[in-house]
Scaffold this motif. Structure first.
Motif, mmCIF file in Angstrom:
data_model
loop_
_atom_site.group_PDB
_atom_site.id
_atom_site.type_symbol
_atom_site.label_atom_id
_atom_site.label_comp_id
_atom_site.label_asym_id
_atom_site.label_seq_id
_atom_site.Cartn_x
_atom_site.Cartn_y
_atom_site.Cartn_z
ATOM 1 N N LEU A 146 7.390 -12.792 39.089
ATOM 2 C CA LEU A 146 6.929 -14.143 38.765
ATOM 3 C C LEU A 146 8.030 -15.130 39.139
ATOM 4 C CD1 LEU A 146 5.223 -13.607 35.274
ATOM 5 C CD2 LEU A 146 4.156 -13.729 37.536
ATOM 6 N N ILE A 147 7.700 -16.072 40.027
ATOM 7 C CA ILE A 147 8.659 -17.042 40.520
ATOM 8 C C ILE A 147 8.338 -18.407 39.902
ATOM 9 C CG2 ILE A 147 9.734 -18.049 42.569
ATOM 10 C CD1 ILE A 147 9.882 -14.987 42.446
ATOM 11 N N PRO A 148 9.197 -18.903 38.985
ATOM 12 C CA PRO A 148 8.924 -20.236 38.413
ATOM 13 C C PRO A 148 9.137 -21.313 39.474
ATOM 14 C CG PRO A 148 11.043 -19.420 37.649
ATOM 15 C CD PRO A 148 10.418 -18.306 38.432
ATOM 16 N N CYS A 149 8.125 -22.138 39.681
ATOM 17 C CA CYS A 149 8.190 -23.195 40.687
ATOM 18 C C CYS A 149 7.794 -24.533 40.067
ATOM 19 C CB CYS A 149 7.254 -22.903 41.868
ATOM 20 S SG CYS A 149 7.748 -21.479 42.847
ATOM 21 N N ARG A 150 8.433 -25.579 40.540
ATOM 22 C CA ARG A 150 7.991 -26.922 40.167
ATOM 23 C C ARG A 150 6.895 -27.307 41.161
ATOM 24 N NH1 ARG A 150 10.164 -30.408 36.728
ATOM 25 N NH2 ARG A 150 12.140 -29.290 36.661
ATOM 26 N N ILE A 168 -0.644 -28.795 47.976
ATOM 27 C CA ILE A 168 0.209 -28.158 46.964
ATOM 28 C C ILE A 168 1.642 -28.205 47.476
ATOM 29 C CG2 ILE A 168 0.745 -26.016 45.747
ATOM 30 C CD1 ILE A 168 -2.334 -25.347 46.247
ATOM 31 N N LEU A 169 2.519 -28.785 46.685
ATOM 32 C CA LEU A 169 3.941 -28.878 46.986
ATOM 33 C C LEU A 169 4.697 -28.054 45.963
ATOM 34 C CD1 LEU A 169 4.069 -32.770 47.373
ATOM 35 C CD2 LEU A 169 3.694 -31.108 49.191
ATOM 36 N N ALA A 170 5.710 -27.299 46.394
ATOM 37 C CA ALA A 170 6.408 -26.415 45.455
ATOM 38 C C ALA A 170 7.853 -26.207 45.870
ATOM 39 C CB ALA A 170 5.702 -25.059 45.404
ATOM 40 N N PHE A 171 8.726 -26.090 44.856
ATOM 41 C CA PHE A 171 10.053 -25.553 45.135
ATOM 42 C C PHE A 171 10.478 -24.661 43.984
ATOM 43 C CE2 PHE A 171 11.257 -29.385 42.829
ATOM 44 C CZ PHE A 171 12.358 -28.996 42.078
ATOM 45 N N ASP A 172 11.321 -23.697 44.308
ATOM 46 C CA ASP A 172 11.755 -22.677 43.354
ATOM 47 C C ASP A 172 12.560 -23.329 42.238
ATOM 48 O OD1 ASP A 172 12.715 -20.487 42.019
ATOM 49 O OD2 ASP A 172 13.479 -19.452 43.791
ATOM 50 N N ALA A 173 12.071 -23.202 40.996
ATOM 51 C CA ALA A 173 12.764 -23.788 39.842
ATOM 52 C C ALA A 173 13.595 -22.757 39.092
ATOM 53 C CB ALA A 173 11.739 -24.418 38.895
ATOM 54 N N GLY A 174 13.716 -21.549 39.654
ATOM 55 C CA GLY A 174 14.455 -20.488 38.974
ATOM 56 C C GLY A 174 15.878 -20.844 38.587
ATOM 57 N N PRO A 175 16.693 -21.395 39.521
ATOM 58 C CA PRO A 175 18.095 -21.693 39.178
ATOM 59 C C PRO A 175 18.252 -22.630 37.985
ATOM 60 C CG PRO A 175 17.789 -21.731 41.551
ATOM 61 C CD PRO A 175 16.420 -21.604 40.950
ATOM 62 N N GLU A 176 17.443 -23.677 37.901
ATOM 63 C CA GLU A 176 17.594 -24.614 36.790
ATOM 64 C C GLU A 176 17.169 -23.975 35.479
ATOM 65 O OE1 GLU A 176 14.429 -27.838 36.421
ATOM 66 O OE2 GLU A 176 14.181 -27.272 38.521
ATOM 67 N N ILE A 177 16.161 -23.090 35.515
ATOM 68 C CA ILE A 177 15.709 -22.419 34.304
ATOM 69 C C ILE A 177 16.758 -21.419 33.825
ATOM 70 C CG2 ILE A 177 14.002 -20.789 33.406
ATOM 71 C CD1 ILE A 177 11.920 -22.253 35.109
ATOM 72 N N VAL A 178 17.353 -20.661 34.770
ATOM 73 C CA VAL A 178 18.408 -19.701 34.419
ATOM 74 C C VAL A 178 19.594 -20.424 33.792
ATOM 75 C CG1 VAL A 178 20.116 -18.118 35.369
ATOM 76 C CG2 VAL A 178 17.735 -17.964 36.104
ATOM 77 N N ALA A 179 20.000 -21.548 34.390
ATOM 78 C CA ALA A 179 21.142 -22.302 33.861
ATOM 79 C C ALA A 179 20.855 -22.823 32.460
ATOM 80 C CB ALA A 179 21.484 -23.462 34.788
ATOM 81 N N ALA A 180 19.639 -23.304 32.240
ATOM 82 C CA ALA A 180 19.273 -23.806 30.911
ATOM 83 C C ALA A 180 19.294 -22.674 29.888
ATOM 84 C CB ALA A 180 17.893 -24.454 30.963
ATOM 85 N N GLY A 181 18.827 -21.486 30.302
ATOM 86 C CA GLY A 181 18.852 -20.331 29.402
ATOM 87 C C GLY A 181 20.264 -19.912 29.053
ATOM 88 N N ARG A 182 21.154 -19.907 30.040
ATOM 89 C CA ARG A 182 22.547 -19.540 29.787
ATOM 90 C C ARG A 182 23.228 -20.548 28.871
ATOM 91 N NH1 ARG A 182 24.320 -17.660 35.888
ATOM 92 N NH2 ARG A 182 23.328 -15.605 35.827
ATOM 93 N N LEU A 183 22.907 -21.818 29.065
ATOM 94 C CA LEU A 183 23.470 -22.848 28.197
ATOM 95 C C LEU A 183 23.030 -22.609 26.761
ATOM 96 C CD1 LEU A 183 25.009 -25.457 27.753
ATOM 97 C CD2 LEU A 183 22.950 -26.724 28.385
#
Length: 201
Positions: A146-150, A168-183
């Motif tokens: 599952l790839i979280p995308c905006r 449909i426009l999309a970009f990978d939102a994984g990095p921002e979600i991972v960073a928020a989780g680590r924070l």
């Protein structure tokens, strides 16, 4: 109460110093994560600016759409009114692990995680001629990940203003979600460290 021996006192002092050192490490880690989140937030704003600019281009005609589709640094797809993909660019295809040539004819909802279909349908159903909106939606990759995308999605209109399909426009939102989780994890660890520190003060 029992008299604390010199050895026990030294051990307590050592443990206290270790806790202080760990606390400082957590503070520094939190500072780095906050900085990283700020950087990702800035990057996300830049991406959203690109998404909104792309959305604006959608009103200019099919030739501009095709040019945007091929050259966009973000994921981009056009579908018919039944959400069957008419064309998709390399960026979108790479996000979900396909080649662009494999995607035409597949219903886009095949790639939307079932729990996010209501949110996706809301995007599809909105009036794309009004203010843009976006959602974080998980897309299902070829390998099942599952790839979280905006995502921004809306109606693609022809020159007469009649609905022709969807964009449909999309970009990978994984990095921002991972960073928020680590924070969040670091904040919880710091809270626990504060509790432990309070017990020995």
């Amino acid at each position: 109460g029992r008299i604390v021996t010199e050895t026990e006192g030294q051990e307590m002092i050592h443990e206290s110093e270790q806790r202080k050192e760990r606390h400082q490490q957590l503070i520094e880690e939190n500072r780095r994560l906050v900085q990283r989140c700020l950087e990702l937030e800035a990057a996300s704003r830049q991406q959203l600016d690109k998404l909104r600019a792309a959305n604006a281009v959608l009103t200019r005609g099919e030739a501009d759409l095709r040019a945007l589709l091929e050259n966009a640094a973000i994921g981009f797809a056009l579908t018919d009114l039944n959400l069957r993909i008419a064309s998709a660019n390399h960026t979108l295809a790479s996000i979900i692990g396909y080649s662009p040539a494999e995607l035409p004819g597949i219903n886009f909802t095949n790639f939307v995680y079932v729990g996010k279909l209501p949110a996706f349908n809301r995007l599809i159903g909105r009036d794309s001629r009004k203010a843009t909106a976006e959602e974080i939606i998980e897309l299902i990759a070829r390998d099942g990940a599952l790839i979280p995308c905006r995502i921004i999605a809306g109606t693609w209109l022809d020159h007469s203003g009649s609905p022709r399909g969807y964009f449909i426009l999309a970009f990978d939102a994984g990095p921002e979600i991972v960073a928020a989780g680590r924070l969040r994890e670091t904040e919880l660890a710091m809270a626990e460290a504060e509790k432990s520190r309070a017990l020995f003060m």
